[in-house]
Scaffold this motif. Sequence first.
Motif, PDB file in Angstrom:
ATOM      1  N   UNK A 142     -53.136   3.430   8.299  1.00  0.00           N
ATOM      2  CA  UNK A 142     -53.841   2.134   7.518  1.00  0.00           C
ATOM      3  C   UNK A 142     -53.960   3.104   6.606  1.00  0.00           C
ATOM      4  N   UNK A 143     -55.026   2.141   6.029  1.00  0.00           N
ATOM      5  CA  UNK A 143     -55.090   2.337   4.104  1.00  0.00           C
ATOM      6  C   UNK A 143     -56.631   2.015   3.712  1.00  0.00           C
ATOM      7  N   UNK A 144     -56.759   3.160   3.215  1.00  0.00           N
ATOM      8  CA  UNK A 144     -57.628   3.625   2.119  1.00  0.00           C
ATOM      9  C   UNK A 144     -59.206   3.626   3.272  1.00  0.00           C
ATOM     10  N   UNK A 145     -58.622   4.644   4.880  1.00  0.00           N
ATOM     11  CA  UNK A 145     -59.862   5.312   5.353  1.00  0.00           C
ATOM     12  C   UNK A 145     -60.732   5.922   4.499  1.00  0.00           C
ATOM     13  N   UNK A 146     -61.472   6.276   3.496  1.00  0.00           N
ATOM     14  CA  UNK A 146     -62.260   6.786   3.286  1.00  0.00           C
ATOM     15  C   UNK A 146     -63.233   5.159   2.874  1.00  0.00           C
ATOM     16  N   UNK A 147     -62.452   4.482   2.755  1.00  0.00           N
ATOM     17  CA  UNK A 147     -64.111   3.214   2.263  1.00  0.00           C
ATOM     18  C   UNK A 147     -64.076   3.653   0.770  1.00  0.00           C
ATOM     19  N   UNK A 148     -63.370   3.780  -0.146  1.00  0.00           N
ATOM     20  CA  UNK A 148     -63.605   3.931  -1.355  1.00  0.00           C
ATOM     21  C   UNK A 148     -64.018   2.102  -1.985  1.00  0.00           C
ATOM     22  N   UNK A 149     -64.630   2.361  -3.158  1.00  0.00           N
ATOM     23  CA  UNK A 149     -65.057   0.934  -3.065  1.00  0.00           C
ATOM     24  C   UNK A 149     -64.883   0.521  -4.543  1.00  0.00           C
ATOM     25  N   UNK A 150     -63.186   0.457  -4.288  1.00  0.00           N
ATOM     26  CA  UNK A 150     -61.980  -0.744  -5.459  1.00  0.00           C
ATOM     27  C   UNK A 150     -61.121  -1.310  -4.154  1.00  0.00           C
ATOM     28  N   UNK A 151     -60.681  -1.907  -5.480  1.00  0.00           N
ATOM     29  CA  UNK A 151     -59.660  -3.076  -4.834  1.00  0.00           C
ATOM     30  C   UNK A 151     -58.018  -2.701  -4.729  1.00  0.00           C
ATOM     31  N   UNK A 152     -58.141  -1.287  -5.429  1.00  0.00           N
ATOM     32  CA  UNK A 152     -57.218  -1.153  -5.936  1.00  0.00           C
ATOM     33  C   UNK A 152     -56.368  -0.643  -4.663  1.00  0.00           C
ATOM     34  N   UNK A 153     -56.280  -0.548  -3.843  1.00  0.00           N
ATOM     35  CA  UNK A 153     -55.697   0.485  -2.451  1.00  0.00           C
ATOM     36  C   UNK A 153     -54.762  -0.524  -1.483  1.00  0.00           C
ATOM     37  N   UNK A 154     -53.459   0.272  -2.174  1.00  0.00           N
ATOM     38  CA  UNK A 154     -52.124  -0.606  -1.619  1.00  0.00           C
ATOM     39  C   UNK A 154     -50.907   0.749  -0.419  1.00  0.00           C
ATOM     40  N   UNK A 155     -50.858  -0.549  -0.055  1.00  0.00           N
ATOM     41  CA  UNK A 155     -49.561   0.631   1.635  1.00  0.00           C
ATOM     42  C   UNK A 155     -48.645  -0.212   1.300  1.00  0.00           C
TER      43      UNK A 155
END
Length: 571
Positions: A142-155
């Motif tokens: 997965x990417x960003x399982x925390x569901x943080x409210x930004x768009x800069x989540x990369x894998x």
Amino acid sequence: MARRTLYGGLWKSFLVLCELVNDLIAQANTQEATQGSNQVLRSLAAAAGFDAEITSDHANSIVFDTEVKADFASYKTVVDALKTLANDLRTYVSDQMLAIATITVSATAEKFKTTTTAIYRIAGTHYTKAATDNLVFSAANTINTAGAATTAHWGVWLVQIDSAGTVSTKPGGGLADQDYADEATAIAALPAVDASNIQLGYITVQGLASTAWTATTSNLTVGGGAGNCTARNFYDLPAAASLPAAVTDSAPAAMTASPNSTLTAQSLGSDGRVGVGMVIDATPADVQFNNAIFYQILGQEYFKDVDAAVDISAECVGAGDTIAISTAGALWMFVAADGTVDGETDKAAQDYASAVLALAQYSIATNTLPIANKVPVGVISVVEGGSGTFTWGTDSISDETEVFYSFEGLPGIESELASFALDAAAATFTYGAVTLVLGTGTRVAATGKANVVLNDTTTTALGKTAAYLLYVLADDVEACVLVGAAYASVQAAKDAVRDLAPNPLMPVVGAIYVTARKIPFIAATTNFDAEGIDTEFVTYGVGTNRQEHGRSNGTTFTPIDDVTFAAIGRP
């Protein structure tokens, strides 16, 4: 017998010449002080030209010398080319891609596919894999399982293939859940390929804001819909290997038995080597040469007398160039065959952070340096003191921090760097002790230094190679400057370094070659040993049989005559 007679004649002529020199010395000692040492130098120069017959006889004794040197150079070229070919062939037959698979998204959006036939080699055997659709990720990473409210989540996912044609993936950093701040950071975390596999490429994904992205179930579709992603990219890297070029160099032709060169008449230099003795002039914007010198251009010897007033504004093409406030610059001084003086800077507006950095620009400057058919005889180093922009030929040199360097010979390395390597997990390097001789004749014994930073911040793009040169001016005073950051290969970078005009003050003690193999390289920021960065350190000097690249005592331009008498104990 003929050779013995020849050398006997040469010896008798040499004794006659020595007697003449001693007579001149005795005569010079009785001359009035007002005539000065320059008149003695002129007398020695006039008397010391080799007799034409001696020169001719000496030329006849040189049968193979020049041709042997030329043939050796030709053989070395062929051997070097064969060595390069052998190493390239070894690389070519190693485990690698021979034709890329061209990875892209599948019609089924959570899957990917290849659109061309992959050709690859594992353990010496060739394999092919036809274009294949509906390839799936090996695990639901997965990417960003925390569901943080930004768009800069990369894998990132490595795509690999084994000898059976099985395609599999591995997540960046081996993480079950990735959350990298940008694509470059994600790519830097690419894992190693598994044993008996070859890398096809890799896939990067940027998840949607506030939403986890799951491999095998989420889509590779760009857009705001449910299960989609903000961005995804497919990389077919590393590039496919290609067969190295054939060797085209040829061995030299058979040698002939005729003389190859003629000795040109030489003149004697001064008592020991002596530079122009450059100092500040009575007019503080100008300089003067306090010493007479002999120098050589294209094999011809010339003499230049004392020059009491070198008018920078009138005689130097670099006049009017500037040094920015609180920065450093340098004006390089040259002498032509007719004795006229010229001076040039590496650029019109100098603004270097230190004096050594300004002096290191000579070799890598644009085509203003060196000046064609002129001998570099010295350099003026100026650090502007903070009062305002300094202008060459107009402003007072003595009002700034200045150093005058008068060249007395060729720079070289007495003992090479004791060590030269990257600092682990850092953008710095360490160099060990080194002993060198500056063009001024000054011997520098540097103890070495740790945590040295490149004097540059240029980015080397993916797939390109950068070259940097290390200069040492004094103990704990060094500069590591960029030659270029866009070479197509390491060899191209090395060829560029080889072809540089040598710095007449400082020898190059080492070179660093950095290849951005998987990620871009940002000088002074990216670690030298980062994943996907290849770094090579090269030392110059006695131990590597390479003294100051591109320059030797056989150089076309020599600032001081090589033929000298010692101050005492003359014949």
